[in-house]
Design a protein around this motif. Sequence first.
Motif, short mmCIF file in Angstrom:
data_model
loop_
_atom_site.label_atom_id
_atom_site.label_comp_id
_atom_site.label_asym_id
_atom_site.label_seq_id
_atom_site.Cartn_x
_atom_site.Cartn_y
_atom_site.Cartn_z
N ALA A 152 -43.90 58.20 -89.43
CA ALA A 152 -43.82 59.08 -88.26
C ALA A 152 -44.82 58.65 -87.19
O ALA A 152 -44.52 58.69 -85.99
N ALA A 153 -46.00 58.21 -87.62
CA ALA A 153 -47.02 57.79 -86.66
C ALA A 153 -46.60 56.54 -85.90
O ALA A 153 -47.05 56.31 -84.77
N ALA A 154 -45.73 55.74 -86.51
CA ALA A 154 -45.27 54.50 -85.87
C ALA A 154 -43.86 54.65 -85.31
O ALA A 154 -43.21 53.65 -84.99
N ALA A 155 -43.37 55.88 -85.15
CA ALA A 155 -41.96 56.11 -84.81
C ALA A 155 -41.55 55.45 -83.51
O ALA A 155 -40.48 54.82 -83.42
N THR A 156 -42.37 55.58 -82.46
CA THR A 156 -41.99 55.01 -81.17
C THR A 156 -41.91 53.49 -81.24
O THR A 156 -40.96 52.88 -80.73
N GLN A 164 -36.30 48.47 -83.07
CA GLN A 164 -34.90 48.54 -83.47
C GLN A 164 -33.98 48.17 -82.31
O GLN A 164 -32.84 47.74 -82.54
N ARG A 165 -34.46 48.29 -81.09
CA ARG A 165 -33.71 47.82 -79.92
C ARG A 165 -33.96 46.33 -79.67
O ARG A 165 -33.05 45.63 -79.19
N MET A 166 -35.16 45.86 -79.95
CA MET A 166 -35.52 44.49 -79.60
C MET A 166 -35.06 43.46 -80.63
O MET A 166 -34.67 42.34 -80.28
N ILE A 198 -48.58 40.45 -76.08
CA ILE A 198 -48.84 41.82 -76.51
C ILE A 198 -48.16 42.79 -75.53
O ILE A 198 -47.91 42.45 -74.38
N ALA A 199 -47.86 43.98 -76.02
CA ALA A 199 -47.29 45.05 -75.18
C ALA A 199 -47.74 46.38 -75.77
O ALA A 199 -46.98 47.07 -76.46
N PRO A 200 -49.00 46.75 -75.55
CA PRO A 200 -49.56 47.95 -76.19
C PRO A 200 -48.79 49.24 -75.93
O PRO A 200 -48.75 50.14 -76.78
N SER A 201 -48.12 49.35 -74.77
CA SER A 201 -47.44 50.61 -74.44
C SER A 201 -46.28 50.89 -75.38
O SER A 201 -45.84 52.04 -75.49
N PRO A 242 -41.21 54.36 -74.65
CA PRO A 242 -39.97 53.59 -74.86
C PRO A 242 -39.96 52.30 -74.05
O PRO A 242 -40.55 52.22 -72.97
N LEU A 243 -39.28 51.31 -74.57
CA LEU A 243 -39.08 50.05 -73.86
C LEU A 243 -38.24 50.29 -72.60
O LEU A 243 -37.20 50.94 -72.66
N THR A 244 -38.70 49.76 -71.47
CA THR A 244 -37.95 49.82 -70.21
C THR A 244 -38.16 48.51 -69.47
O THR A 244 -39.02 47.69 -69.87
N PRO A 245 -37.43 48.28 -68.37
CA PRO A 245 -37.70 47.08 -67.57
C PRO A 245 -39.12 47.04 -67.01
O PRO A 245 -39.61 45.97 -66.64
#
Length: 202
Positions: free
Chosen positions: A113-117, A123-125, A183-186, A191-194
Amino acid sequence: MRGFAPRFSTPLDAPRPRGSPMLEGFSPKLGRRVRLFNRSTFRQWVRLEVDPAVLSLCERPVRSSPAPGSRVVDFWVQRDAGEQLLLVDDEQDELAPTASDIPVQRVAAADLAAAATLIDNWQRMLPTIVSTRAWHSGALADSVQECVREPMALSRLERAFAMGDPPVVRGAVFELLRKGRLIAPSLHSQPLTPDTIFGPAS
């Protein structure tokens, strides 16, 4: 440690539990498909697959003990620091410290749950990495990494390689992230966006 021969490379021939789903994914780390029988183990596989510190892994590698009917361990993991066996559950029973002389650790629902985002983003990438892997090249990866000398939005990176195929460029960016070269800390919290920012690893 890199270049080692993995202790486990194929899962046990264990039957799928009655009523359990069949969840499949392609593992770039292993170069083969993985089949998992519940959503929690699938999400933990995603975490392992995209962790640059994980050198290799195997689903359902061994049973937790030689006793008949003993539980099948969910994952074997190899890192530079050593091997580990993972059980994905919230059971309260006492956990044997080792199996097959390898330390055992429990992954609880709270950990997932802590790593859900982050898991949802990967799962998209991952499908983009897999679907474009035949067109990835060392030259493209090096060019993308060279371009990211300072933090850049994904959309800006794609424009920088406008002469290329956008999904292939995106796949190269995600693969560099998976390997720890960007790296992409956000992505841990958003959520992933452009507009997602990718930066140099060091």
